[in-house]
Design a protein around this motif. Structure first.
Motif, PDB file in Angstrom:
ATOM      1  N   MET A 157      24.556  -5.559 -20.380  1.00 37.80           N
ATOM      2  CA  MET A 157      24.421  -4.116 -20.530  1.00 37.80           C
ATOM      3  C   MET A 157      24.676  -3.414 -19.195  1.00 37.80           C
ATOM      4  O   MET A 157      24.366  -3.945 -18.133  1.00 37.80           O
ATOM      5  N   THR A 158      25.209  -2.222 -19.262  1.00 37.43           N
ATOM      6  CA  THR A 158      25.508  -1.440 -18.073  1.00 37.43           C
ATOM      7  C   THR A 158      24.237  -0.965 -17.385  1.00 37.43           C
ATOM      8  O   THR A 158      23.281  -0.546 -18.038  1.00 37.43           O
ATOM      9  N   ASP A 159      24.227  -1.026 -16.044  1.00 36.10           N
ATOM     10  CA  ASP A 159      23.127  -0.430 -15.293  1.00 36.10           C
ATOM     11  C   ASP A 159      23.254   1.085 -15.358  1.00 36.10           C
ATOM     12  O   ASP A 159      24.298   1.637 -15.003  1.00 36.10           O
ATOM     13  N   PRO A 160      22.218   1.793 -15.798  1.00 34.22           N
ATOM     14  CA  PRO A 160      22.324   3.251 -15.921  1.00 34.22           C
ATOM     15  C   PRO A 160      22.364   3.946 -14.570  1.00 34.22           C
ATOM     16  O   PRO A 160      21.699   3.532 -13.626  1.00 34.22           O
ATOM     17  N   ARG A 161      23.178   5.019 -14.509  1.00 32.22           N
ATOM     18  CA  ARG A 161      23.173   5.879 -13.327  1.00 32.22           C
ATOM     19  C   ARG A 161      22.024   6.876 -13.428  1.00 32.22           C
ATOM     20  O   ARG A 161      21.219   7.029 -12.513  1.00 32.22           O
ATOM     21  N   SER A 162      21.950   7.575 -14.528  1.00 32.93           N
ATOM     22  CA  SER A 162      20.966   8.648 -14.718  1.00 32.93           C
ATOM     23  C   SER A 162      19.956   8.227 -15.778  1.00 32.93           C
ATOM     24  O   SER A 162      20.319   7.774 -16.859  1.00 32.93           O
ATOM     25  N   LEU A 163      18.674   8.392 -15.442  1.00 30.04           N
ATOM     26  CA  LEU A 163      17.585   8.071 -16.351  1.00 30.04           C
ATOM     27  C   LEU A 163      16.717   9.311 -16.463  1.00 30.04           C
ATOM     28  O   LEU A 163      16.004   9.668 -15.521  1.00 30.04           O
ATOM     29  N   LEU A 164      16.770   9.974 -17.602  1.00 26.53           N
ATOM     30  CA  LEU A 164      16.140  11.284 -17.796  1.00 26.53           C
ATOM     31  C   LEU A 164      14.780  11.148 -18.457  1.00 26.53           C
ATOM     32  O   LEU A 164      14.665  10.620 -19.568  1.00 26.53           O
ATOM     33  N   PHE A 165      13.738  11.641 -17.778  1.00 25.86           N
ATOM     34  CA  PHE A 165      12.398  11.667 -18.349  1.00 25.86           C
ATOM     35  C   PHE A 165      12.294  12.772 -19.400  1.00 25.86           C
ATOM     36  O   PHE A 165      12.757  13.899 -19.188  1.00 25.86           O
ATOM     37  N   VAL A 166      11.648  12.436 -20.525  1.00 23.79           N
ATOM     38  CA  VAL A 166      11.366  13.405 -21.579  1.00 23.79           C
ATOM     39  C   VAL A 166       9.914  13.221 -22.005  1.00 23.79           C
ATOM     40  O   VAL A 166       9.514  12.116 -22.380  1.00 23.79           O
ATOM     41  N   PRO A 167       9.088  14.266 -21.940  1.00 26.82           N
ATOM     42  CA  PRO A 167       7.700  14.119 -22.385  1.00 26.82           C
ATOM     43  C   PRO A 167       7.646  13.746 -23.866  1.00 26.82           C
ATOM     44  O   PRO A 167       8.266  14.414 -24.708  1.00 26.82           O
ATOM     45  N   SER A 168       6.917  12.724 -24.207  1.00 25.14           N
ATOM     46  CA  SER A 168       6.875  12.289 -25.606  1.00 25.14           C
ATOM     47  C   SER A 168       6.090  13.245 -26.496  1.00 25.14           C
ATOM     48  O   SER A 168       6.172  13.146 -27.725  1.00 25.14           O
ATOM     49  N   ASN A 169       5.355  14.153 -25.902  1.00 27.46           N
ATOM     50  CA  ASN A 169       4.620  15.149 -26.693  1.00 27.46           C
ATOM     51  C   ASN A 169       5.388  16.461 -26.833  1.00 27.46           C
ATOM     52  O   ASN A 169       4.827  17.468 -27.252  1.00 27.46           O
ATOM     53  N   ARG A 170       6.694  16.437 -26.494  1.00 29.11           N
ATOM     54  CA  ARG A 170       7.526  17.636 -26.618  1.00 29.11           C
ATOM     55  C   ARG A 170       8.763  17.351 -27.479  1.00 29.11           C
ATOM     56  O   ARG A 170       9.877  17.231 -26.980  1.00 29.11           O
ATOM     57  N   PRO A 171       8.582  17.229 -28.796  1.00 26.95           N
ATOM     58  CA  PRO A 171       9.730  16.976 -29.672  1.00 26.95           C
ATOM     59  C   PRO A 171      10.818  18.042 -29.586  1.00 26.95           C
ATOM     60  O   PRO A 171      11.986  17.761 -29.890  1.00 26.95           O
ATOM     61  N   ASP A 172      10.437  19.247 -29.151  1.00 32.36           N
ATOM     62  CA  ASP A 172      11.425  20.312 -29.019  1.00 32.36           C
ATOM     63  C   ASP A 172      12.455  20.007 -27.933  1.00 32.36           C
ATOM     64  O   ASP A 172      13.521  20.646 -27.879  1.00 32.36           O
ATOM     65  N   ARG A 173      12.190  19.028 -27.077  1.00 33.18           N
ATOM     66  CA  ARG A 173      13.126  18.681 -26.008  1.00 33.18           C
ATOM     67  C   ARG A 173      13.976  17.448 -26.312  1.00 33.18           C
ATOM     68  O   ARG A 173      14.862  17.110 -25.521  1.00 33.18           O
ATOM     69  N   PHE A 174      13.708  16.795 -27.421  1.00 34.97           N
ATOM     70  CA  PHE A 174      14.378  15.523 -27.688  1.00 34.97           C
ATOM     71  C   PHE A 174      15.891  15.698 -27.900  1.00 34.97           C
ATOM     72  O   PHE A 174      16.695  14.929 -27.370  1.00 34.97           O
ATOM     73  N   GLU A 175      16.262  16.697 -28.672  1.00 38.07           N
ATOM     74  CA  GLU A 175      17.690  16.861 -28.958  1.00 38.07           C
ATOM     75  C   GLU A 175      18.467  17.236 -27.699  1.00 38.07           C
ATOM     76  O   GLU A 175      19.583  16.734 -27.464  1.00 38.07           O
ATOM     77  N   LYS A 176      17.892  18.100 -26.878  1.00 38.22           N
ATOM     78  CA  LYS A 176      18.576  18.482 -25.639  1.00 38.22           C
ATOM     79  C   LYS A 176      18.754  17.267 -24.731  1.00 38.22           C
ATOM     80  O   LYS A 176      19.789  17.119 -24.074  1.00 38.22           O
ATOM     81  N   ALA A 177      17.768  16.400 -24.700  1.00 39.34           N
ATOM     82  CA  ALA A 177      17.892  15.177 -23.894  1.00 39.34           C
ATOM     83  C   ALA A 177      19.018  14.302 -24.403  1.00 39.34           C
ATOM     84  O   ALA A 177      19.780  13.718 -23.621  1.00 39.34           O
ATOM     85  N   SER A 178      19.166  14.238 -25.717  1.00 38.42           N
ATOM     86  CA  SER A 178      20.229  13.397 -26.290  1.00 38.42           C
ATOM     87  C   SER A 178      21.610  13.975 -26.029  1.00 38.42           C
ATOM     88  O   SER A 178      22.608  13.250 -26.099  1.00 38.42           O
ATOM     89  N   ARG A 179      21.679  15.266 -25.723  1.00 41.39           N
ATOM     90  CA  ARG A 179      22.974  15.910 -25.428  1.00 41.39           C
ATOM     91  C   ARG A 179      23.210  16.082 -23.932  1.00 41.39           C
ATOM     92  O   ARG A 179      24.185  16.713 -23.520  1.00 41.39           O
ATOM     93  N   SER A 180      22.344  15.511 -23.115  1.00 41.69           N
ATOM     94  CA  SER A 180      22.398  15.739 -21.667  1.00 41.69           C
ATOM     95  C   SER A 180      23.482  14.952 -20.957  1.00 41.69           C
ATOM     96  O   SER A 180      23.848  15.279 -19.828  1.00 41.69           O
ATOM     97  N   GLY A 181      23.971  13.882 -21.581  1.00 37.08           N
ATOM     98  CA  GLY A 181      24.912  12.993 -20.901  1.00 37.08           C
ATOM     99  C   GLY A 181      24.231  11.929 -20.067  1.00 37.08           C
ATOM    100  O   GLY A 181      24.911  11.149 -19.385  1.00 37.08           O
ATOM    101  N   ALA A 182      22.899  11.859 -20.103  1.00 31.74           N
ATOM    102  CA  ALA A 182      22.183  10.822 -19.367  1.00 31.74           C
ATOM    103  C   ALA A 182      22.526   9.450 -19.927  1.00 31.74           C
ATOM    104  O   ALA A 182      22.657   9.280 -21.144  1.00 31.74           O
ATOM    105  N   ASP A 183      22.641   8.472 -19.046  1.00 31.56           N
ATOM    106  CA  ASP A 183      22.883   7.108 -19.501  1.00 31.56           C
ATOM    107  C   ASP A 183      21.665   6.543 -20.211  1.00 31.56           C
ATOM    108  O   ASP A 183      21.792   5.704 -21.115  1.00 31.56           O
ATOM    109  N   ALA A 184      20.487   6.969 -19.801  1.00 32.71           N
ATOM    110  CA  ALA A 184      19.244   6.474 -20.397  1.00 32.71           C
ATOM    111  C   ALA A 184      18.244   7.611 -20.514  1.00 32.71           C
ATOM    112  O   ALA A 184      18.221   8.529 -19.682  1.00 32.71           O
ATOM    113  N   VAL A 185      17.432   7.533 -21.552  1.00 35.84           N
ATOM    114  CA  VAL A 185      16.344   8.488 -21.757  1.00 35.84           C
ATOM    115  C   VAL A 185      15.033   7.729 -21.640  1.00 35.84           C
ATOM    116  O   VAL A 185      14.872   6.650 -22.224  1.00 35.84           O
ATOM    117  N   ILE A 186      14.108   8.292 -20.857  1.00 37.23           N
ATOM    118  CA  ILE A 186      12.788   7.695 -20.681  1.00 37.23           C
ATOM    119  C   ILE A 186      11.780   8.535 -21.458  1.00 37.23           C
ATOM    120  O   ILE A 186      11.528   9.698 -21.109  1.00 37.23           O
TER     121      ILE A 186
END
Length: 282
Positions: free
Chosen positions: A1-30
């Motif tokens: 697997m590729t080593d990620p460049r960008s790893l974006l933190f997303v609060p798990s108690n904020r579902p309103d931010r999940f879709e934006k995180a998925s559209r961010s271009g981050a290699d990984a979501v935390i």
């Protein structure tokens, strides 16, 4: 697997931010269950992980879960929650002791990676040992803000301390054959400073960096990827060196600069990294 460049933190108690995180271009979501989630929501937030993981997976992003520290009441349940959603791995904060990490490894479901954040003086000093207690430790990272708290300093006023500690963590990772990941940058309103810190990290040997806002992701991806000029130079070096080596020659010049085995190997590594992110044909 590729080593990620960008790893974006997303609060798990904020579902309103999940879709934006998925559209961010981050290699990984935390998906964060630790610092960004209040005590009263620690357990309930686990129920949101699958929704966030599904969105990230559909976007081609790796999914990690930052669990609560091993000495908290939520740690074991967090590990189980990460396994249920099929995460790539768990991110463990405030790591200090290799024996404790080995214990987490034994408790962790098969197939999950361990990513360790070193954010205390003890953790940074033990970086070499912490990178090696388990084959599942694939990445170690530096956590600047908790480290500064532990040291009793203000990060912006302790440049020498922060720099030397970052370098120490990066060197420990490389020595152990795991990926070094740099600390997050707190001021999301200052992209110029974010870029400068990411460029510093690149110069220290970090190949990944935490992000706390989607606007930081393009900066990280750009700085931690080979540039078009670097790719062009690497391609010419590799082609010229391969031709020379076939004739028994191992020292040539390209663009009036000496190229020998270390330089040629670095050029080849540049092309391999570029291929990982689709910047050149693999």
């Amino acid at each position: 697997m590729t080593d990620p460049r960008s790893l974006l933190f997303v609060p798990s108690n904020r579902p309103d931010r999940f879709e934006k995180a998925s559209r961010s271009g981050a290699d990984a979501v935390i998906l964060d269950l630790e610092d960004s989630v209040g005590v009263s929501q620690k357990v309930a937030s686990r129920d949101n992980l699958q929704q966030a993981a599904d969105l990230a997976a559909a976007a081609g992003q790796s999914v990690y879960v930052r669990v609560n520290p091993v000495d908290t009441e939520w740690h074991t349940g967090d590990l189980a929650a990460a396994a249920r959603i099929g995460a790539r791995g768990v991110i463990v904060p405030k790591c200090e002791d290799a024996d404790v990490v080995a214990g987490i490894d034994r408790d962790l479901a098969a197939g999950l990676e361990l990513v360790l954040i070193l954010e205390t003086a003890a953790g940074v000093l033990n970086a070499v040992a912490l990178a090696r207690p388990s084959d599942r430790v694939r990445r170690i990272s530096f956590g600047a803000y908790d480290f500064a708290l532990d040291m009793g300093v203000v990060p912006e006023q302790a440049h020498a301390l922060m720099t030397s500690s970052r370098i120490h963590v990066a060197m420990a990772a490389v020595a152990a054959g795991v990926q070094p990941i740099d600390t997050a940058f707190a001021d999301v309103r200052d992209p110029g400073a974010m870029r400068r810190q990411t460029e510093e990290a690149h110069g220290m040997g970090f190949t990944g960096k935490f992000a706390i806002h989607p606007d930081q992701v393009p900066i990280v991806n750009e700085v931690l990827s080979p540039s078009p000029a670097e790719i062009d130079t690497a391609q010419r070096i590799v082609a010229a060196f391969d031709e020379a080596e076939r004739d028994g020659i191992a020292a040539i010049t390209v663009d009036d600069k000496l190229v020998d085995y270390p330089i040629a190997q670095r050029a080849q590594a540049t092309l391999e990294r570029a291929a990982q992110f689709g910047l050149v044909a693999s």
